[in-house]
Design an enzyme around this catalytic site. Structure first.
Site, PDB file in Angstrom:
ATOM      1  N   SER A 275      -4.422   3.325  -3.888  1.00 22.04           N
ATOM      2  CA  SER A 275      -5.631   2.603  -3.497  1.00 22.04           C
ATOM      3  C   SER A 275      -5.314   1.116  -3.535  1.00 22.04           C
ATOM      4  O   SER A 275      -4.686   0.629  -4.481  1.00 22.04           O
ATOM      5  CB  SER A 275      -6.776   2.938  -4.457  1.00 22.04           C
ATOM      6  OG  SER A 275      -7.977   2.365  -3.977  1.00 22.04           O
ATOM      7  N   GLU A 276      -5.743   0.384  -2.510  1.00 25.50           N
ATOM      8  CA  GLU A 276      -5.274  -1.003  -2.352  1.00 25.50           C
ATOM      9  C   GLU A 276      -5.831  -1.951  -3.414  1.00 25.50           C
ATOM     10  O   GLU A 276      -5.391  -3.082  -3.522  1.00 25.50           O
ATOM     11  CB  GLU A 276      -5.525  -1.537  -0.941  1.00 25.50           C
ATOM     12  CG  GLU A 276      -6.920  -1.386  -0.406  1.00 25.50           C
ATOM     13  CD  GLU A 276      -7.072  -0.151   0.477  1.00 25.50           C
ATOM     14  OE1 GLU A 276      -6.682   0.955   0.035  1.00 25.50           O
ATOM     15  OE2 GLU A 276      -7.596  -0.287   1.606  1.00 25.50           O
ATOM     16  N   ASN A 277      -6.811  -1.487  -4.211  1.00 29.83           N
ATOM     17  CA  ASN A 277      -7.272  -2.309  -5.327  1.00 29.83           C
ATOM     18  C   ASN A 277      -6.469  -2.041  -6.599  1.00 29.83           C
ATOM     19  O   ASN A 277      -6.907  -2.395  -7.682  1.00 29.83           O
ATOM     20  CB  ASN A 277      -8.772  -2.097  -5.571  1.00 29.83           C
ATOM     21  CG  ASN A 277      -9.127  -0.643  -5.774  1.00 29.83           C
ATOM     22  OD1 ASN A 277      -8.556   0.226  -5.145  1.00 29.83           O
ATOM     23  ND2 ASN A 277     -10.056  -0.375  -6.661  1.00 29.83           N
TER      24      ASN A 277
END
Lengths: 220, 228
Positions: free
Chosen positions: B52-54
């Site tokens: 997940s890009e976070n």
């Protein structure tokens, strides 16, 4: 003795000026330094440039600054996050400027500022609207876009714990943009849940070393 | 509807079909919306690491009631969990993984895909809505492979697989495979190749709702999915 602890939010944000470029950590409201952001209101500053992934949630933090008319411009990747009512209202009324930056490019522009890099070429955005007006150059047959650093006058950071040197650890996905923003500003101010004794944070687990941090305030 | 009318897949069936192709051991980013559903249909014998890009690797499904943690969200800002072996890291490393080609597969939604693999999925031409790009351009430009899930046509029946995209591009020539409610199509140097089609549809019928010329693979199959 090095002691970056400050007694309250007013001391934490003291000296921030009109027109400042303010880096705000967080991904949506997770990891957003809401108390520090809202502490800019009684300080009276305006014409702020806010750099964040989103442009405020509901009526808290960045959204509250926008509602109170303190923000001139937002540099972000995605202003339409959960409940972006304040940004949308200001945007539709033509009261706020938006610079849209792809999320990874936003992060890397911040890193470049922190790392002393004058610019970098990224494949992200090549051949799209967001590369218009920027130099595009080919490396090994693939197009890359020249991007410049984003340096903050101040970074507002949310972490879990700090010590008096300003070493920081975070919690789960609330880490997000905070470490890279902490490196990229002239003044880095951190709100934490707890300040622990020097030496109590595991040196192997410290994510942001205190060299990047100027002030720490406890917000419970 | 006659008995022979095409039977399009539901959105969940599309996600199921795309999930069957995710290889063992892959590091995968699932886009917001329809692609996120793919996580529910990974074959049980496969170990796949979701990114997940976070700042999460090893992201798990939504938490059980009472197990929610407000500091643990996915890119769509929904509550998630971390699987054993998972890790947290900051945004810069999350996007280094994407841009540096460390993510094996990005499954994304789209507004339109063009014959050459151009992708448009970040902005419509609505002048009233503020634009938002998020991580779409980084994923489209950086993942080792980009596959798209989209409804074959718009609500008005217009093709969304186009000769050239009418919406602004997210990235050029990045899409390798397209899963729709009607077909599974590969983007190749020789154009669009249909690998699978739903029951009741022939190439002519599919071509009617697709702008660029399609070719049918010699070994094409029926596109099917269980009721999910």
């Amino acid at each position: 003795m090095i002691d970056k602890r400050v007694r309250d939010l007013a001391a934490a944000v003291a000296g921030i000026k009109d027109g400042a470029t303010v880096l705000c950590g967080g991904f949506g409201a997770v990891g957003e330094p809401i108390a520090l952001t809202e502490a800019l209101l009684p300080l009276g500053v305006k014409n702020l440039v806010i750099v964040a992934n989103n442009a405020g949630t509901g009526e808290i933090g960045i959204a509250r600054l926008i509602k109170e008319g303190r923000v001139r411009k937002v540099i972000c990747s995605y202003p339409r996050t959960t409940d972006p009512r304040e940004f949308e209202a200001a945007y539709k009324a033509g009261k706020i400027e938006l610079e849209l930056v792809p999320q990874g490019t936003l992060s890397e522009r911040l890193r470049a500022a922190g790392a002393g890099i004058g610019g970098f070429y990224t494949p992200t955005g090549a051949g799209t609207n967001l590369a218009e007006g920027k130099e595009t150059r080919e490396f090994d047959g693939k197009p890359y876009v020249l991007e410049k650093p984003i340096r903050g006058d101040v970074a507002l950071i949310r972490a879990l714990k700090a010590d008096r040197w300003g070493n920081l650890v975070y919690r789960k996905s609330a880490r997000n943009f905070n470490p890279v923003m902490a490196m990229a500003a002239a003044l880095t101010v951190v709100e934490v849940s707890e300040i622990v004794e020097l030496g109590a944070l595991d040196p192997e687990a410290i994510v942001t070393p205190g060299i990047f941090v100027d002030r720490v305030v406890v917000v419970r | 509807m006659s008995e022979n009318a095409p039977k399009p897949l539901s959105r969940r069936q599309m996600a199921w079909r795309a999930a069957q192709d995710i290889p063992e051991g892959a590091y995968v980013n699932l886009g917001i919306g329809l692609p996120t559903l793919c996580g529910d249909y990974i074959p049980k014998d496969r170990e796949i690491v979701f990114h997940s890009e976070n700042g999460i690797l090893g992201m798990g499904p939504a938490p059980a009631k009472g197990q929610e943690d407000p500091d643990l969200i996915n890119a769509g800002k929904q509550l998630v969990t971390l699987l054993p072996g998972g890790s947290y890291f900051h945004h810069n490393d999350a996007f280094l993984m994407i841009r540096g080609g460390h993510i094996d597969l990005a499954l994304m939604g789209a507004l339109e895909v063009a014959a050459n693999g151009d992708l448009a999925n970040w902005i419509t031409n609505d002048p009233h809505a503020p634009p938002g790009v998020g991580g779409a351009m980084d994923l489209a430009a950086g993942a080792k492979e980009v596959r798209i899930l989209l409804e074959h046509t718009t609500k008005d029946g217009a093709p969304r697989i186009k000769q050239t995209c009418s919406y602004p591009l997210t990235a050029k020539e990045c899409v390798k495979r397209i899963y729709t409610n009607l077909a599974l199509i590969d983007v190749t140097r020789d154009g669009l190749v249909v690998r699978e089609m739903v029951e009741g549809l022939d190439l002519a019928g599919l071509q009617e709702v697709t702008e660029p010329k399609l070719t049918l693979a010699d070994d094409w199959k029926k596109l099917t999915a269980p009721t999910v």
